[in-house]
Structure formats: structure tokens, C-alpha cells
Design an enzyme around this catalytic site. Structure first.
Site, PDB file in Angstrom:
ATOM      1  N   ARG A  30      39.385  32.672  32.105  1.00  0.00           N
ATOM      2  CA  ARG A  30      40.651  33.404  32.186  1.00  0.00           C
ATOM      3  C   ARG A  30      40.451  34.873  31.799  1.00  0.00           C
ATOM      4  NH1 ARG A  30      44.225  29.841  33.632  1.00  0.00           N
ATOM      5  NH2 ARG A  30      43.753  27.690  33.078  1.00  0.00           N
ATOM      6  N   ILE A  32      41.155  38.300  30.117  1.00  0.00           N
ATOM      7  CA  ILE A  32      41.730  38.577  28.797  1.00  0.00           C
ATOM      8  C   ILE A  32      43.012  39.403  28.901  1.00  0.00           C
ATOM      9  CG2 ILE A  32      40.538  40.759  28.282  1.00  0.00           C
ATOM     10  CD1 ILE A  32      39.817  39.501  25.535  1.00  0.00           C
ATOM     11  N   HIS A 101      32.123  40.192  39.853  1.00  0.00           N
ATOM     12  CA  HIS A 101      33.117  39.158  39.551  1.00  0.00           C
ATOM     13  C   HIS A 101      34.196  39.166  40.603  1.00  0.00           C
ATOM     14  CE1 HIS A 101      34.079  42.912  37.457  1.00  0.00           C
ATOM     15  NE2 HIS A 101      35.344  42.633  37.680  1.00  0.00           N
TER      16      HIS A 101
HETATM   17  P1  AMP Z   1      37.204  45.007  36.919  1.00  0.00           P
HETATM   18  O1  AMP Z   1      38.163  46.065  36.440  1.00  0.00           O
HETATM   19  O2  AMP Z   1      37.371  44.609  38.368  1.00  0.00           O
HETATM   20  O3  AMP Z   1      35.770  45.358  36.584  1.00  0.00           O
HETATM   21  O4  AMP Z   1      37.589  43.699  36.117  1.00  0.00           O
HETATM   22  C1  AMP Z   1      37.124  43.445  34.834  1.00  0.00           C
HETATM   23  C2  AMP Z   1      38.074  42.451  34.245  1.00  0.00           C
HETATM   24  O5  AMP Z   1      37.462  41.888  33.102  1.00  0.00           O
HETATM   25  C3  AMP Z   1      39.402  43.040  33.798  1.00  0.00           C
HETATM   26  O6  AMP Z   1      40.475  42.410  34.497  1.00  0.00           O
HETATM   27  C4  AMP Z   1      39.446  42.751  32.308  1.00  0.00           C
HETATM   28  O7  AMP Z   1      40.733  42.426  31.827  1.00  0.00           O
HETATM   29  C5  AMP Z   1      38.479  41.594  32.185  1.00  0.00           C
HETATM   30  N1  AMP Z   1      37.871  41.441  30.882  1.00  0.00           N
HETATM   31  C6  AMP Z   1      37.326  42.405  30.095  1.00  0.00           C
HETATM   32  N2  AMP Z   1      36.864  41.884  28.952  1.00  0.00           N
HETATM   33  C7  AMP Z   1      37.111  40.547  29.008  1.00  0.00           C
HETATM   34  C8  AMP Z   1      36.887  39.461  28.125  1.00  0.00           C
HETATM   35  N3  AMP Z   1      36.303  39.633  26.932  1.00  0.00           N
HETATM   36  N4  AMP Z   1      37.300  38.224  28.505  1.00  0.00           N
HETATM   37  C9  AMP Z   1      37.906  38.039  29.693  1.00  0.00           C
HETATM   38  N5  AMP Z   1      38.135  39.028  30.578  1.00  0.00           N
HETATM   39  C10 AMP Z   1      37.753  40.265  30.238  1.00  0.00           C
END
Ligand code: AMP
Ligand code: ZN
Length: 115
Positions: A30, A32, A101
Site C-alpha cells: 500500500r 504510504i 513501480h
Molecule cells: P512516484 O512519485 O511515481 O515515484 O511514486 C512514489 C510513491 O511511493 C509515492 O506515491 C509515495 O507516496 C510512495 N512512497 C514513498 N515512500 C513510501 C513508503 N515508505 N511506503 C509506501 N509508499 C511510499
């Protein structure tokens, strides 16, 4: 594996994500900071920084990110109502974590075009 990479730390277990699915190739957890009622990230276990760094050998792996997201969408109850998958690449798209991702977003109506 990249020592400084947040998502590699999740793959190795150094940081524990809220895991939804895991197998030998992919991990889903999920987000964050969810942007929709369902917001799950599906990542390859292998470190690949951006979509620009993919090569032909990664085609099956990238396909698996999508089929995994589609299965999780069904399990999350958003498959029929609809959902969006997004892969951001580099600055203009807002990529903030440099480990490939796939975002799975669902549970609300999405606007188009995305901002
Ligand atoms: P992007 O901006 O496409 O690189 O997406 C990165 C995503 O990772 C963002 O939606 C963040 O909210 C998510 N994210 C960052 N740190 C964490 C974490 N520790 N656990 C889960 N999701 C995270
Ligand atoms: Zn990584």
C-alpha cells in the site's frame, strides 16, 4: 539491489511495507500517501531505476507488474468499477522513487488528462 534505494530496502525486509502480495519476482504494497481509496504499488524485486533503464530481458517482468495489478484490482473490488495504472518516469512525470513501480489506483472516479 541498490543500498540507498527505499524500495530495495522493502524487498530485503529492512523496511517493512504494508504488503498486499509477494512472490519471487514482484512485491505489492500500500502507498504510504494514498491518492485514492485503493492505492497500491507493484514493484519488481530487481532494482531498475526508471523505465529508461529497462531492456528486452525485462519484458516478462514488466508484464507481470501489470497482470499482478489486474489481479489485485479484482481482489480489491475495483475491477468492475475501474481503476488506473500509472508508471511515472523522471522529473516531468513526478517520479520520486527511482525504482520502477506501477501505481494501481481505484475506488474513485479518475479525471483525464492527469495533471
Ligand atoms: P512516484 O512519485 O511515481 O515515484 O511514486 C512514489 C510513491 O511511493 C509515492 O506515491 C509515495 O507516496 C510512495 N512512497 C514513498 N515512500 C513510501 C513508503 N515508505 N511506503 C509506501 N509508499 C511510499
Ligand atoms: Zn531499488
Amino acid at each position: 539491489m541498490s543500498a540507498e534505494c527505499l524500495f530495495c530496502k522493502m524487498v530485503s525486509g529492512k523496511i517493512k511495507p504494508n504488503t498486499v502480495y509477494e512472490d519471487s519476482d514482484v512485491l505489492a504494497f500500500r502507498d504510504i500517501n494514498p491518492q485514492a481509496p485503493v492505492h497500491i504499488l507493484v514493484i519488481p524485486k530487481k532494482h531498475i531505476a526508471t523505465l529508461n533503464d529497462l531492456n528486452q530481458r525485462d519484458e516478462d517482468l514488466v508484464g507481470k507488474l501489470i497482470t499482478t495489478a489486474a489481479r489485485i484490482a479484482k481482489e480489491s473490488g475495483v475491477a468492475e468499477s475501474g481503476y488506473r495504472t500509472v508508471m511515472n518516469c523522471n522529473a516531468d512525470a513526478g517520479q520520486s522513487v527511482f525504482h520502477v513501480h506501477l501505481h494501481l489506483l481505484g475506488g474513485r472516479v479518475m479525471r483525464w488528462p492527469p495533471g
